[in-house]
Design a protein around this motif. Sequence first.
Motif, short mmCIF file in Angstrom:
data_model
loop_
_atom_site.label_atom_id
_atom_site.label_comp_id
_atom_site.label_asym_id
_atom_site.label_seq_id
_atom_site.Cartn_x
_atom_site.Cartn_y
_atom_site.Cartn_z
N TYR A 443 25.06 -32.97 -93.03
CA TYR A 443 25.74 -32.17 -92.02
C TYR A 443 25.67 -30.69 -92.36
O TYR A 443 25.41 -29.84 -91.49
N GLN A 444 25.87 -30.34 -93.63
CA GLN A 444 25.83 -28.94 -94.05
C GLN A 444 24.44 -28.35 -93.87
O GLN A 444 24.28 -27.23 -93.36
N ILE A 445 23.41 -29.09 -94.27
CA ILE A 445 22.04 -28.58 -94.15
C ILE A 445 21.64 -28.43 -92.69
O ILE A 445 21.00 -27.43 -92.30
N GLU A 446 22.03 -29.37 -91.84
CA GLU A 446 21.70 -29.27 -90.42
C GLU A 446 22.41 -28.08 -89.79
O GLU A 446 21.85 -27.39 -88.93
N PHE A 447 23.64 -27.81 -90.21
CA PHE A 447 24.37 -26.65 -89.71
C PHE A 447 23.64 -25.36 -90.08
O PHE A 447 23.48 -24.46 -89.25
N TYR A 448 23.19 -25.27 -91.32
CA TYR A 448 22.46 -24.08 -91.77
C TYR A 448 21.10 -23.95 -91.08
O TYR A 448 20.64 -22.82 -90.81
N LYS A 449 20.46 -25.06 -90.79
CA LYS A 449 19.19 -25.01 -90.08
C LYS A 449 19.36 -24.42 -88.68
O LYS A 449 18.53 -23.64 -88.21
N ARG A 450 20.45 -24.78 -88.01
CA ARG A 450 20.71 -24.22 -86.69
C ARG A 450 20.97 -22.72 -86.76
O ARG A 450 20.74 -21.99 -85.78
N GLU A 451 21.45 -22.25 -87.91
CA GLU A 451 21.67 -20.82 -88.10
C GLU A 451 20.42 -20.08 -88.55
O GLU A 451 20.44 -18.85 -88.66
N GLY A 452 19.35 -20.80 -88.83
CA GLY A 452 18.10 -20.15 -89.19
C GLY A 452 17.63 -20.38 -90.61
O GLY A 452 16.71 -19.69 -91.08
N LEU A 453 18.22 -21.32 -91.34
CA LEU A 453 17.78 -21.60 -92.70
C LEU A 453 16.36 -22.16 -92.69
O LEU A 453 16.04 -23.08 -91.93
N THR A 454 15.50 -21.62 -93.54
CA THR A 454 14.11 -22.08 -93.65
C THR A 454 13.81 -22.39 -95.11
O THR A 454 14.58 -22.05 -96.02
N HIS A 455 12.68 -23.03 -95.32
CA HIS A 455 12.24 -23.32 -96.67
C HIS A 455 11.90 -22.02 -97.39
O HIS A 455 11.48 -21.03 -96.77
N TYR A 456 12.07 -22.04 -98.70
CA TYR A 456 11.73 -20.85 -99.48
C TYR A 456 10.21 -20.68 -99.52
O TYR A 456 9.46 -21.65 -99.67
N SER A 457 9.76 -19.44 -99.41
CA SER A 457 8.34 -19.11 -99.49
C SER A 457 8.20 -17.70 -100.04
O SER A 457 9.18 -16.97 -100.21
N SER A 458 6.96 -17.30 -100.28
CA SER A 458 6.70 -15.95 -100.80
C SER A 458 7.09 -14.87 -99.80
O SER A 458 7.21 -13.70 -100.17
N ALA A 459 7.30 -15.24 -98.54
CA ALA A 459 7.71 -14.25 -97.54
C ALA A 459 9.09 -13.69 -97.84
O ALA A 459 9.46 -12.63 -97.34
N LYS A 460 9.89 -14.40 -98.67
CA LYS A 460 11.24 -13.93 -99.01
C LYS A 460 11.26 -12.97 -100.19
O LYS A 460 12.33 -12.48 -100.56
N LEU A 461 10.11 -12.72 -100.81
CA LEU A 461 10.08 -11.79 -101.93
C LEU A 461 10.58 -10.42 -101.49
O LEU A 461 10.35 -10.02 -100.34
N PRO A 462 11.31 -9.68 -102.33
CA PRO A 462 11.51 -9.89 -103.77
C PRO A 462 12.56 -10.94 -104.15
O PRO A 462 12.85 -11.08 -105.32
#
Length: 607
Positions: A443-462
């Motif tokens: 439930y918590q992960i699905e809630f965050y996904k609706r808010e825009g949570l994505t998998h970690y990638s190099s695009a989040k650097l630094p």
Amino acid sequence: MSGVASLGLRSSGSYGSLQQSNGQSPSPSPPLGPRKAGKMSLGGAGAGGRGGERLLFARICKLTSRRQRMLLLLLVAAAVVFCFLFSSLVTKDEYASPGGIETMLGFSDQVRSLVNPVWTSSGRPIIQGDSLSGNGFNTASQTEKQSDSSHEKLRGLSWSLPPSVVLEHHPCENFSFSPPPIDRKRTGPRPCPVCYVPVEQAPALMPGAPSESPVLQSLNYLSDDNLISRESNSGSLFGGYPSLEERDKSYDIKDSMTVHCGFVRGKIPGVNTGFDIDRVDLSEMWKCRGIVVASAIFAFSGNYDIMQQPENISTFSKDTVCFFMFLDEETEAAIKNTTTIDDSKRIGLWRVVVVRNLPYSDARRNGKVPKLLLHRLFPNVRYSLWIDGKLKLVRDPYQLLERFLWRKNVSFAISRHYRRFDVFEEAEANKVGGKYDNSSIDYQIEFYKREGLTHYSSAKLPITSDVPEGCVIIREHIPITNLFTCLWFNEVDRFTSRDQLSFSTVRDKIRTRVNWTADMFLDCERRDFVVQAYHRELWEQILRSPPPPLILVRQQPRKMLPDNTAKEAGKASSSKRLPAKRTREKKLGSKRAHRTKVTGGKEFTQL
């Protein structure tokens, strides 16, 4: 030259001639070559009692060259200047302690008071402005802005240390990171080398003023004495049941804000708010200024951690740093069976605080109260170091603050997970490990996904990771960091107690609005300054288990045969040896695998 002589500076007539006693200036000396001995007096044309001094000086001038005499005068001048500077430094230090040197560096009472303003040379704290009144405390401290005098004292911090501690070059400027050394016996995560400044120099590197808090300057906390308990999926009575609308507004960062931050049922944290603390303990906590090291042990299904005593702590830190350990009543009773708590409520370095009326039935969630809300329990503290109860601190707190905050010019530091960087992977690992109810995690992960949570990638650097190893938190108590931990706690209160799942969501929401983020250092660096001990249950199991039995192998005595029997046996064995060629063919044949195949219902064997 008239007036006071100048050592080491040549005048037009003589080298440093002083004024005569009769007030008249001496006659100029002849040139340096034919100069007579009587004219070369450093003290002028004095009485006849000074003739010996003039002869001695004339002999020195005769035996030395002009260059050597100039060098000698320069050395004398340098010695005088050094003595003058040293005497001025001594006279300026009006508060110098009568004691000697402590860890190679003499700290005066004035310096100690800058680190912890309530420190005295007797080692006992004194209250400055925190008077007990009414229910026990001056409730004006509900805002992050302290009194004017206290605020000016923080901003006016300045160090009066000996010149020997001024660092022209940082001791770690040439240090290069290297991975953990190879250890065949230990293949899992392990510590890596970390460069710290010497423990006697670290306190002198503390910044003179608090770090800047971007945008947010004043932070207040909601309280409601009439709040009643109710069934809700949006938090708890202790957290105040914040709505989703209030949650969204808490990320709209302004100059002044009021947010939910636990302890909602009262104006004074720890007084009839849940997570209740005795008034005497609260008084000691409010006296703590400067730096606090805090930990907690709460019983979970009858299990609790063994209290770990910090090691390698300097005498200066023992005098100026507060060490507080929070316990619940069950853990306190179990500890009293094996350890004696003295009248000052201390066990080693730890000042023990027993918490009553815990707000949650989950011990892990109760542990998040002191972990994330230290700024509410210690309103006068400038820096805090949180370590989980299972860990042992093995480095001096000043060294850690210098290494992870002051050197990087950051206000919040936490280690990243040694293996996982992605919140989705962390959620799956929590479900596999049975850390929490799977449906609540989903439930918590699905809630965050609706808010825009994505998998970690190099695009989040630094940004280097979305998953922290939250057992250690090093931070400065300023409004923006206090807001971060308040909102992080609200997520733990609303969703699961697994704070690793909500860390990146709160961090990224704040980061998109102001120029601030939490610094994340390597997990191997964390393992250098804390050591993980066994849980109590596992340690008792190790002690109860009997040692492995010793297996003694008894060898059968060899039978002694007559010489002729041995010879006959040798002949028999030699007669049975195969020829070399035949032996080689047999070895090659033994390596071939005979496999049976089925093709079209027919079976055949292939070499």
